[in-house]
Design a protein around this motif. Structure first.
Motif, PDB file in Angstrom:
ATOM      1  N   VAL A 379       0.886  -1.165   0.000  1.00  0.00           N
ATOM      2  CA  VAL A 379       0.000   0.000   0.000  1.00  0.00           C
ATOM      3  C   VAL A 379       0.922   1.212   0.000  1.00  0.00           C
ATOM      4  N   PHE A 380       0.915   1.971  -1.074  1.00  0.00           N
ATOM      5  CA  PHE A 380       1.943   2.980  -1.301  1.00  0.00           C
ATOM      6  C   PHE A 380       1.816   4.166  -0.356  1.00  0.00           C
ATOM      7  N   GLY A 381       2.987   4.690   0.039  1.00  0.00           N
ATOM      8  CA  GLY A 381       3.070   5.900   0.833  1.00  0.00           C
ATOM      9  C   GLY A 381       3.641   7.042   0.010  1.00  0.00           C
ATOM     10  N   VAL A 382       3.801   8.203   0.643  1.00  0.00           N
ATOM     11  CA  VAL A 382       4.231   9.398  -0.098  1.00  0.00           C
ATOM     12  C   VAL A 382       5.625   9.222  -0.707  1.00  0.00           C
ATOM     13  N   ARG A 383       6.495   8.466  -0.039  1.00  0.00           N
ATOM     14  CA  ARG A 383       7.849   8.295  -0.566  1.00  0.00           C
ATOM     15  C   ARG A 383       7.903   7.333  -1.754  1.00  0.00           C
ATOM     16  N   ASP A 384       6.776   6.721  -2.064  1.00  0.00           N
ATOM     17  CA  ASP A 384       6.696   5.892  -3.264  1.00  0.00           C
ATOM     18  C   ASP A 384       6.304   6.698  -4.493  1.00  0.00           C
ATOM     19  N   LEU A 385       5.922   7.963  -4.331  1.00  0.00           N
ATOM     20  CA  LEU A 385       5.443   8.767  -5.455  1.00  0.00           C
ATOM     21  C   LEU A 385       6.469   8.909  -6.588  1.00  0.00           C
ATOM     22  N   PRO A 386       7.763   9.138  -6.303  1.00  0.00           N
ATOM     23  CA  PRO A 386       8.718   9.214  -7.420  1.00  0.00           C
ATOM     24  C   PRO A 386       8.753   7.944  -8.252  1.00  0.00           C
ATOM     25  N   LEU A 387       8.616   6.781  -7.600  1.00  0.00           N
ATOM     26  CA  LEU A 387       8.580   5.518  -8.333  1.00  0.00           C
ATOM     27  C   LEU A 387       7.297   5.401  -9.141  1.00  0.00           C
ATOM     28  N   ILE A 388       6.163   5.694  -8.518  1.00  0.00           N
ATOM     29  CA  ILE A 388       4.866   5.547  -9.179  1.00  0.00           C
ATOM     30  C   ILE A 388       4.796   6.376 -10.453  1.00  0.00           C
ATOM     31  N   VAL A 389       5.228   7.627 -10.367  1.00  0.00           N
ATOM     32  CA  VAL A 389       5.089   8.532 -11.507  1.00  0.00           C
ATOM     33  C   VAL A 389       6.015   8.142 -12.653  1.00  0.00           C
ATOM     34  N   SER A 390       7.017   7.314 -12.386  1.00  0.00           N
ATOM     35  CA  SER A 390       7.949   6.902 -13.439  1.00  0.00           C
ATOM     36  C   SER A 390       7.503   5.632 -14.155  1.00  0.00           C
ATOM     37  N   ARG A 391       6.438   4.993 -13.682  1.00  0.00           N
ATOM     38  CA  ARG A 391       6.057   3.693 -14.214  1.00  0.00           C
ATOM     39  C   ARG A 391       5.323   3.808 -15.554  1.00  0.00           C
ATOM     40  N   PRO A 392       5.486   2.806 -16.454  1.00  0.00           N
ATOM     41  CA  PRO A 392       4.805   2.833 -17.754  1.00  0.00           C
ATOM     42  C   PRO A 392       3.422   2.194 -17.734  1.00  0.00           C
ATOM     43  N   GLU A 393       3.032   1.590 -16.597  1.00  0.00           N
ATOM     44  CA  GLU A 393       1.731   0.912 -16.546  1.00  0.00           C
ATOM     45  C   GLU A 393       0.573   1.910 -16.656  1.00  0.00           C
ATOM     46  N   LEU A 394      -0.628   1.371 -16.823  1.00  0.00           N
ATOM     47  CA  LEU A 394      -1.802   2.213 -17.029  1.00  0.00           C
ATOM     48  C   LEU A 394      -2.491   2.595 -15.724  1.00  0.00           C
ATOM     49  N   PHE A 395      -2.408   1.710 -14.730  1.00  0.00           N
ATOM     50  CA  PHE A 395      -3.033   1.957 -13.431  1.00  0.00           C
ATOM     51  C   PHE A 395      -2.072   1.529 -12.332  1.00  0.00           C
ATOM     52  N   VAL A 396      -2.319   2.025 -11.114  1.00  0.00           N
ATOM     53  CA  VAL A 396      -1.493   1.653  -9.973  1.00  0.00           C
ATOM     54  C   VAL A 396      -2.381   1.061  -8.882  1.00  0.00           C
ATOM     55  N   ASN A 397      -1.890   0.017  -8.249  1.00  0.00           N
ATOM     56  CA  ASN A 397      -2.587  -0.677  -7.169  1.00  0.00           C
ATOM     57  C   ASN A 397      -1.533  -0.992  -6.105  1.00  0.00           C
ATOM     58  N   LYS A 398      -1.734  -0.638  -4.852  1.00  0.00           N
ATOM     59  CA  LYS A 398      -2.920  -0.075  -4.312  1.00  0.00           C
ATOM     60  C   LYS A 398      -2.586   1.019  -3.333  1.00  0.00           C
ATOM     61  N   PHE A 399      -3.578   1.832  -2.983  1.00  0.00           N
ATOM     62  CA  PHE A 399      -3.432   2.800  -1.914  1.00  0.00           C
ATOM     63  C   PHE A 399      -4.781   3.065  -1.291  1.00  0.00           C
ATOM     64  N   TYR A 400      -4.749   3.569  -0.053  1.00  0.00           N
ATOM     65  CA  TYR A 400      -5.971   3.873   0.681  1.00  0.00           C
ATOM     66  C   TYR A 400      -6.042   5.365   0.946  1.00  0.00           C
ATOM     67  N   ARG A 401      -7.215   5.909   0.790  1.00  0.00           N
ATOM     68  CA  ARG A 401      -7.410   7.336   0.980  1.00  0.00           C
ATOM     69  C   ARG A 401      -7.026   7.778   2.392  1.00  0.00           C
ATOM     70  N   TYR A 402      -7.231   6.939   3.396  1.00  0.00           N
ATOM     71  CA  TYR A 402      -6.975   7.318   4.778  1.00  0.00           C
ATOM     72  C   TYR A 402      -5.540   6.993   5.236  1.00  0.00           C
ATOM     73  N   PHE A 403      -4.734   6.350   4.385  1.00  0.00           N
ATOM     74  CA  PHE A 403      -3.335   6.078   4.708  1.00  0.00           C
ATOM     75  C   PHE A 403      -2.463   6.871   3.737  1.00  0.00           C
ATOM     76  N   HIS A 404      -1.688   7.810   4.284  1.00  0.00           N
ATOM     77  CA  HIS A 404      -0.926   8.731   3.434  1.00  0.00           C
ATOM     78  C   HIS A 404      -1.854   9.350   2.368  1.00  0.00           C
ATOM     79  N   PRO A 405      -2.883  10.080   2.797  1.00  0.00           N
ATOM     80  CA  PRO A 405      -3.874  10.620   1.855  1.00  0.00           C
ATOM     81  C   PRO A 405      -3.290  11.559   0.811  1.00  0.00           C
TER      82      PRO A 405
END
Length: 444
Positions: A379-405
């Motif tokens: 379940v991704f946190g804020v420090r995963d954002l640089p990795l997430i934004v670099s990915r070529p996939e179409l969607f990302v799984n997973k994160f929760y609105r109430y954890f690292h909103p």
């Protein structure tokens, strides 16, 4: 000497009293501030929706999509700027100004026109290319109307179609909130049946099949994409359209032979029609013709009955149909899966899975998880954002609105900005980029 001791004691008492009064004042101010913020959240969550802001008013273009500004520097987070990451770290479980309660959704969706406007939904196609290429979505959700509605808004286009499956176990106020949202759109529907989804069983696959049946009546969509409520798109709708076009009528379904977990069906009889079971992701990008086969072909129905005897049928049903060439399934893989070393790279979803080390209780993952692991995935946190934004996939799984909103807030902002830029610049899409990155599947 006695007077000196007296004055020293009196001065010490005065200092202690000043410190004590200062501490009381600070605590009192903090309590007032905290109470004020709680009251603001209470008023917002119980009286009305937050008002969205049109952020491009100076452009002269009527971009029909609005959103609230994010209270943090998202660009700095995507760039991995440590000072901003430290600020975001402290907000790992706070309520941001993007939050709306289930009860507010129930109240505000009584007036659908106001709701659509207040939430800034796109109400007309942004380009002719998108208008002529409709996508169907199956959304399987369980809780948190705010996260589901924000996902729907991120995906929403008036030419697309959306089926939402609500788990029978979902809280009543959540069901009412999502049902209220769905009735505000002609192209959003609640599935005709609801099931209680239980891990490892047919009930995980069943919601997507129900939504496929419900979406079948709309005859102009080209592809279907199935989505879980805790995912988010990494691509704009225009990008998705062009990526799906590069598939040239092929399905994109994960297929794995080398690590196929054959023990999942070892208790079952031999599969029908000489089908070789293949493991894969439950997430698919599939053509309308593939869905036709799944719903109406007797071979598919026979194989579906067989998967009900197995564990995790959602990871076997679609993949096996797509990787058994003798079935002649529309859009399916026509080669030999072994020629690809027993697996095909799947770009539909970015997931950071746990890989358990044999014979131990230790695990490793391909990427470091800065959030937390639940059921074997990050379940991704804020420090995963640089990795997430670099990915070529179409969607990302997973994160929760109430954890690292902040993660969801920034993903919304990123998608908004890219969608707006697509619309305002009217740039010609470089399809060569998509063909190079995604189009290989059409030639296999």
């Amino acid at each position: 000497m006695g007077n000196m001791l007296f004055y020293r004691k009196r001065n010490r008492h005065i200092i202690i009293l000043v410190v004590l009064l200062s501490s009381i004042y600070v605590i009192f101010r903090y309590q007032i501030s905290s109470t004020s913020k709680l009251m603001e959240h209470y008023i917002r969550d119980h009286l009305e929706l937050p008002k969205t802001i049109i952020s491009n008013s100076t452009t002269g273009h009527a971009f029909p999509y609005t959103r609230l500004p994010v209270e943090i520097d998202c660009r700095a987070l995507f760039d991995g700027k440590e000072s901003e990451l430290l600020i975001a770290d402290a907000q790992y479980n706070l309520i941001t100004n993007q939050y709306i309660s289930n009860h507010v959704y129930i109240k505000e969706t009584v007036d659908c026109a106001t709701f659509r406007k207040s939430r800034g939904y796109i109400t007309s196609p942004l380009s002719e290319e998108e208008e002529l290429f409709s996508i169907a979505y199956s959304l399987v959700v369980y809780e948190d109307a705010n996260q589901v509605e924000r996902l729907l808004r991120a995906l929403y286009q008036p030419q697309n179609y959306y089926c939402i499956h609500l788990d029978i176990k979902s809280p009543p106020d959540f069901r009412r909130a999502i049902s209220g949202i769905a009735k505000c759109f002609d192209n959003v529907l609640i599935s005709s049946m609801s099931v209680s989804v239980l891990r490892k069983s047919y009930t995980v696959l069943q919601p997507d099949l129900i939504c496929m049946e419900d979406l079948w009546k709309y005859n102009d969509w080209k592809y279907i994409i199935n989505i879980a409520g805790n995912e988010f798109p990494l691509r704009t709708n225009l990008e998705l359209v062009n990526i799906l076009k590069t598939l040239n009528g092929s399905n994109h379904v994960e297929g794995i032979l080398n690590k196929a977990n054959t023990d999942r069906w070892k208790e079952a009889v031999l599969p029908p029609h000489h089908i070789r079971p293949v493991k894969g992701s439950m997430h698919i990008l599939a053509t309308r013709e593939f869905v036709d086969y799944v719903l109406h072909n007797q071979v598919a129905k026979d194989f579906l009955d067989w998967t009900k005897q197995t564990l995790y049928p959602e990871e076997t049903f679609f993949s096996s149909l797509n990787y058994n060439p003798h079935l002649n399934v529309p859009g399916a893989f026509k080669g030999n899966l072994k020629e690809k070393d027993g697996s095909l790279r799947f770009f539909g979803r970015f997931v950071n899975w746990v890989d358990w080390i044999n014979g131990t209780d230790q695990y490793k993952s391909e990427f470091y998880c800065h959030g937390k692991f639940i059921h074997g995935l990050c379940v991704f946190g804020v420090r995963d954002l640089p990795l997430i934004v670099s990915r070529p996939e179409l969607f990302v799984n997973k994160f929760y609105r109430y954890f690292h909103p902040v993660v969801m807030d920034c993903m919304e902002e990123l998608l908004f900005n890219r969608t707006r830029n697509d619309y305002l610049t009217k740039q010609t899409v470089n399809t060569d980029v998509y063909t190079k990155e995604y189009g290989w599947i059409a030639n296999t």
